[in-house]
Scaffold this motif. Sequence first.
Motif, PDB file in Angstrom:
ATOM      1  N   LEU A   1      17.797  41.576  15.398  1.00  0.00           N
ATOM      2  CA  LEU A   1      16.573  42.033  15.365  1.00  0.00           C
ATOM      3  C   LEU A   1      17.247  42.891  14.941  1.00  0.00           C
ATOM      4  O   LEU A   1      16.224  44.017  13.858  1.00  0.00           O
ATOM      5  CB  LEU A   1      15.973  42.670  16.834  1.00  0.00           C
ATOM      6  CG  LEU A   1      14.472  43.189  16.879  1.00  0.00           C
ATOM      7  CD1 LEU A   1      13.849  42.593  15.682  1.00  0.00           C
ATOM      8  CD2 LEU A   1      14.308  43.884  18.663  1.00  0.00           C
ATOM      9  N   HIS A   2      18.201  43.853  15.056  1.00  0.00           N
ATOM     10  CA  HIS A   2      18.448  45.246  14.136  1.00  0.00           C
ATOM     11  C   HIS A   2      18.789  44.825  13.041  1.00  0.00           C
ATOM     12  O   HIS A   2      18.231  45.485  12.195  1.00  0.00           O
ATOM     13  CB  HIS A   2      19.684  45.818  14.538  1.00  0.00           C
ATOM     14  CG  HIS A   2      19.288  46.502  16.403  1.00  0.00           C
ATOM     15  ND1 HIS A   2      19.906  46.500  17.645  1.00  0.00           N
ATOM     16  CD2 HIS A   2      18.011  46.301  17.097  1.00  0.00           C
ATOM     17  CE1 HIS A   2      20.010  47.051  18.739  1.00  0.00           C
ATOM     18  NE2 HIS A   2      18.316  47.536  18.456  1.00  0.00           N
ATOM     19  N   LEU A   3      19.278  44.034  12.317  1.00  0.00           N
ATOM     20  CA  LEU A   3      20.316  43.354  11.190  1.00  0.00           C
ATOM     21  C   LEU A   3      17.343  43.582  10.545  1.00  0.00           C
ATOM     22  O   LEU A   3      17.745  44.181   9.074  1.00  0.00           O
ATOM     23  CB  LEU A   3      20.644  43.109  10.852  1.00  0.00           C
ATOM     24  CG  LEU A   3      21.721  43.158  12.269  1.00  0.00           C
ATOM     25  CD1 LEU A   3      22.946  41.511  11.351  1.00  0.00           C
ATOM     26  CD2 LEU A   3      22.513  44.080  10.619  1.00  0.00           C
ATOM     27  N   LYS A   4      17.509  42.857  11.432  1.00  0.00           N
ATOM     28  CA  LYS A   4      16.031  42.363  10.015  1.00  0.00           C
ATOM     29  C   LYS A   4      15.052  43.666   9.663  1.00  0.00           C
ATOM     30  O   LYS A   4      14.607  44.140   9.292  1.00  0.00           O
ATOM     31  CB  LYS A   4      15.265  41.337  11.131  1.00  0.00           C
ATOM     32  CG  LYS A   4      15.679  39.396  11.405  1.00  0.00           C
ATOM     33  CD  LYS A   4      15.153  39.072  11.792  1.00  0.00           C
ATOM     34  CE  LYS A   4      15.801  37.842  11.707  1.00  0.00           C
ATOM     35  NZ  LYS A   4      15.007  36.907  12.539  1.00  0.00           N
ATOM     36  N   LEU A   5      14.954  44.786  10.907  1.00  0.00           N
ATOM     37  CA  LEU A   5      14.385  46.066  10.948  1.00  0.00           C
ATOM     38  C   LEU A   5      14.590  46.635  10.057  1.00  0.00           C
ATOM     39  O   LEU A   5      14.753  47.583   9.231  1.00  0.00           O
ATOM     40  CB  LEU A   5      14.784  46.569  12.640  1.00  0.00           C
ATOM     41  CG  LEU A   5      14.264  46.123  13.663  1.00  0.00           C
ATOM     42  CD1 LEU A   5      14.564  47.134  14.860  1.00  0.00           C
ATOM     43  CD2 LEU A   5      11.958  46.213  13.490  1.00  0.00           C
ATOM     44  N   ARG A   6      16.204  46.907  10.073  1.00  0.00           N
ATOM     45  CA  ARG A   6      17.126  47.705   8.999  1.00  0.00           C
ATOM     46  C   ARG A   6      16.353  46.922   7.960  1.00  0.00           C
ATOM     47  O   ARG A   6      16.135  47.855   6.477  1.00  0.00           O
ATOM     48  CB  ARG A   6      18.154  47.595   8.721  1.00  0.00           C
ATOM     49  CG  ARG A   6      19.343  48.424   7.265  1.00  0.00           C
ATOM     50  CD  ARG A   6      20.403  48.929   8.383  1.00  0.00           C
ATOM     51  NE  ARG A   6      20.943  47.420   8.271  1.00  0.00           N
ATOM     52  CZ  ARG A   6      21.934  46.429   8.328  1.00  0.00           C
ATOM     53  NH1 ARG A   6      22.935  47.858   8.992  1.00  0.00           N
ATOM     54  NH2 ARG A   6      23.267  45.796   7.663  1.00  0.00           N
TER      55      ARG A   6
ATOM     56  N   GLN B   1      19.245  54.903  13.121  1.00  0.00           N
ATOM     57  CA  GLN B   1      18.976  52.811  13.092  1.00  0.00           C
ATOM     58  C   GLN B   1      17.292  53.107  13.447  1.00  0.00           C
ATOM     59  O   GLN B   1      17.041  53.845  14.008  1.00  0.00           O
ATOM     60  CB  GLN B   1      20.045  52.505  13.888  1.00  0.00           C
ATOM     61  CG  GLN B   1      21.341  53.088  13.242  1.00  0.00           C
ATOM     62  CD  GLN B   1      21.423  52.017  12.113  1.00  0.00           C
ATOM     63  OE1 GLN B   1      21.068  51.539  11.555  1.00  0.00           O
ATOM     64  NE2 GLN B   1      22.916  52.862  11.969  1.00  0.00           N
ATOM     65  N   TRP B   2      17.371  52.039  12.607  1.00  0.00           N
ATOM     66  CA  TRP B   2      15.479  51.572  13.197  1.00  0.00           C
ATOM     67  C   TRP B   2      15.722  50.803  14.580  1.00  0.00           C
ATOM     68  O   TRP B   2      16.010  49.876  14.601  1.00  0.00           O
ATOM     69  CB  TRP B   2      15.350  51.058  11.748  1.00  0.00           C
ATOM     70  CG  TRP B   2      14.797  52.098  10.393  1.00  0.00           C
ATOM     71  CD1 TRP B   2      15.528  51.524   9.372  1.00  0.00           C
ATOM     72  CD2 TRP B   2      13.855  52.777  10.352  1.00  0.00           C
ATOM     73  NE1 TRP B   2      15.174  52.709   8.255  1.00  0.00           N
ATOM     74  CE2 TRP B   2      13.850  53.254   9.053  1.00  0.00           C
ATOM     75  CE3 TRP B   2      12.538  52.730  11.465  1.00  0.00           C
ATOM     76  CZ2 TRP B   2      13.584  53.801   9.044  1.00  0.00           C
ATOM     77  CZ3 TRP B   2      11.533  53.287  10.530  1.00  0.00           C
ATOM     78  CH2 TRP B   2      12.121  53.942   9.318  1.00  0.00           C
ATOM     79  N   TYR B   3      14.594  50.831  15.477  1.00  0.00           N
ATOM     80  CA  TYR B   3      14.295  50.567  16.764  1.00  0.00           C
ATOM     81  C   TYR B   3      13.216  50.322  16.634  1.00  0.00           C
ATOM     82  O   TYR B   3      11.624  50.823  15.930  1.00  0.00           O
ATOM     83  CB  TYR B   3      14.606  51.592  17.461  1.00  0.00           C
ATOM     84  CG  TYR B   3      16.124  51.153  17.612  1.00  0.00           C
ATOM     85  CD1 TYR B   3      16.619  52.988  16.879  1.00  0.00           C
ATOM     86  CD2 TYR B   3      17.459  50.193  18.372  1.00  0.00           C
ATOM     87  CE1 TYR B   3      18.005  52.281  16.977  1.00  0.00           C
ATOM     88  CE2 TYR B   3      18.514  50.223  18.396  1.00  0.00           C
ATOM     89  CZ  TYR B   3      19.058  51.604  17.623  1.00  0.00           C
ATOM     90  OH  TYR B   3      20.740  51.742  17.516  1.00  0.00           O
TER      91      TYR B   3
END
Length: 1027
Positions: free
Chosen positions: A339-344, A373-375
């Motif tokens: 999910l974090h990779l997709k958000l970035r 980082q994006w969350y």
Amino acid sequence: MPPFTVKLCNYCSQQGNLRCTRCKKTCYCSVACQSEDWNAHRHMCKPITWRLQVNNGDVTCSQRVYLRDLRKNDITKGMEIQVSVVELHSPGRFFIHVQSPELVEALRAVTVELQKTNGGSLGTDYKPDTGEVCAVKYSLDQNWYRGVVQSVAADDGNAKVLYIDFGNEEDVTLDRIKPLAASIEPIPPCALECSVAGVTPVTDSWMGVCCIAVRQLVAGKSLTLTVVDTPENDRTYAVDILLTPIGKQLSTFLMDQGYAVREDVNKKRAEQDVDSLVSASLENFRRQSGGKNENMEAQPPDPLTQGLGDTFAAMVTHLQSPYDIICQKLDNASVIQELHLKLRDHCSQAPASQNFRPAPGTVCCSLFYEDNQWYRAKVLAYSSEEKVCVGYIDFGNSEEVELSRLCSISSELLALPMQAIPCALAGVRPTAEVWSEETVLMLRRMVCNRFLRVEILGEREGMALVAMIDEASDPQGNVAEMLVATGYALPSNHQDEDQTTVAKPAVAEKLQWTCAELPTEGQMVALVVSVMENPGEFYCYKYNQEGTDLQVLAELGAELKRHCEADITPFTPSVGEPCCALFSDGAWYRGMVQGVWAGSKARVYFVDYGNTSDVEQAHLRAITPGLLKHHFLAIRCWLAGVEPLSPQWSAESIVRFQALCVGQQLHARVLFITERGYGLQLDSSGQNVATTLLSEQLAKAPGQSQALAKSVPTVPKIPQQKPKNNQSKASARQPVSIPFGSDGTASADKFPLDWRTVELPRNETFQPCIAAVVSPSLFYLFNPSHVYVERLKSVMMDLAVYCTTKALPSRCKPIPGAACCAQFSGDKNWYRAVFLETTETEASVIYADYGNSEKLPFASILPIPTEFLELPFQIARCALTGKEHFPSVWPVEVLELFSALLSDGVLASVQDFDGNSNLLSVTLQIERGGGHLNTMILEGLQSTQTGSAKTRRQEPGKTKTPIIATARVTPTTGRFPVRIPCVTGKSDAILGIIDDCSRITTLWQCLGQCNHLFCFLHLAHCVCSIF
């Protein structure tokens, strides 16, 4: 010619040459503009206050100076600067110096001008205002510095001031405060007040252990500081500091160690307060959105579904109390990472939009301040037009961010359920109405950064009621049970929890205990060593003359024996649990279980002594709360300032350390607190233990290489003089002793020991001119036979320039024999000097080119560069031959006799030069009976050691300090006072009055009381004085 300054009207911004008649500061172009501006100006318009100032008999008027009148610092948000911490009260309040040559020069100029304008005038009781910047006379060095008055007690005649250029505070009498002269430049405060940004203490105030740990990390170091926020109404900067040795920011370190929590902008409110906040925020949002993108389609995803009895591995991501815990499933770690990779990727490709203004309650992407980082985040409320409070739905924490740090989210990124699982710990309730900060801190230590097994036992107020098991501990620990067992929580009542929960485990009986602690504010405390491992680990207990602790131990021993003999119930030990343990001497003692081994044995730490032993489980008993009422006596310690020469302490170092400490009453001061216990400065019989180990090359300084440690010359030690006044840390700091612009390192080479001494002619008999005596291993002769007058004048001129313009004070404590620059009290000029003795606040020095000596405060002493040591000193460093047989620490009586004999007139000849000192053979003059002084000292030393041993065998615990006359006897009065002490303690000192030579037999009768060689030597010296 000076530039022309145009004054502008405060209302219309046209040229205005008229001033407000009340404050004399604000300019206007006309009365009309002043009248229009009065409604705003009246809030800041204050009548000017004048004060009288006397200059050379003339009375002049000058204006009081306040902080607002000083220039402002040009430090802005986001700046990174190199600083040094000069005063630290807590992480929430400390003072820094920016490392720059401009600061050093500005501060030097202000300090010089302060001494010039205030040094010669008489003190009067000036009545300062609170908040006024004045000239204040510092108590320690009697110099004048700028200080802001924090409070005034006119009835008591004193005031509390803060030295704005150094950060320290003290209470001063009003006669030490003067108005700030108009000639003093209004430079900004050189010491900037700061606080660590983004964190708050876990308790009401910063703990002492935390302050000591931070002080250890930042003191004396050059640090990289980031300005997070700049002050608006006050002068405190919100900052963060990079701790290079551990690779962390100071705020992160404080949270990792459990000293602080992240400052939460949106603090937890009652449910109705939250509803009203959301309603007000929505209304404000609708009023100001103005057709911007409200993000209404991005509603929060569903929460994770959990069932009663579900068990899973988890990690705690956020914790407010035992009733407010957020955790994540470890099984979902890969999903969260994806999910974090997709958000970035999504946020890096999404175009920046000025129209994005998400409505409260909707979900968006937010850039977290700590790691950038994006969350996924839910909008909670708008705190201003440009800032919004968001809650991170996958982790449970929240923060305030700017709108520019938000990004719209896609429906694909909302498909994954919220990963944050709200929990409440089952089986516990608070000991008071609410959970204490201490309980929250203990719970953080138990569950944060650990893998836990979580079992859902029920539901309460929309949160999962859970049991948490730490499977990594041995044995496995139930978090609720541990909180109850340690007294941080009470077992919950059955009706408090949902009836559908599984049966609660039995809760152990509540046991509470305390440990002895040492003061951490710089006080000296008396200790006695109970268990000695090595300088890096030993155990002490506090010493008191009443012997109350020893009496308590005796009473405990009797109670433990009665309890353990009566209670034969089998006891199953658990790690971290107190117990009663049978030691090999057949007695019962209090202990703490450190480990449980196969074969029915447990490792037990005996809490009142410090030793550890393996004990059969059959020799263990459960302990009662009554036996834990008195605190555990053993205190784990380590010697600060030394490290072993090799990875392990050598047997020789341990033996020497034992000889210095075991069986002695020690005086200790706490310097550090770590996981190894208290880091102590130890003094034994007047000598510093760490310095002794270093001088005997049995240890090295922290961070020093082994080769360098062995290359440092051994310097003989003299008994340390105790300071007359034990100052606290805040009041003992000298404002001029802060290393502006330096890297903060403090090492011995700033006061060099390896200065070159002249080599005296060998095998020539001469009468030495004794300049100063430290011991037979180190004394100084004045040798002005080869004076290079012109070179010496040149060196003195360069030294004066260096000390007044370029020199930086050192934080390191010098040792006897080291070279320095010293400011002579008679003419305030700087000279080359050598340390003879040091205390906490002052030092005795000998002026190396003139031979005189005096005591000076450390404010009058500076390190000396090596280029000023090229010209040899006019004093010669000397020692008696046979120094290889001399001890590192001399008996006081031997030192006093040596000084007396040396000052009575002797003959000397240089036998050798060992590269460091001239080795002398010294004899008494013929008219004084002759005799080889080297032999006398060695025989006297041997006799003293023999006599001391005999005294210890005959009278344990009793010692007498002999007092030997050191003044030379002049045979002109006809009556000669002769003091004859016995160093063995077998007879008291006798003071006889000798009228003529016929009564000399009285002296010999005194010798018959002890037959001691050292007494005979001194008697012979006295007889020679008479003749």
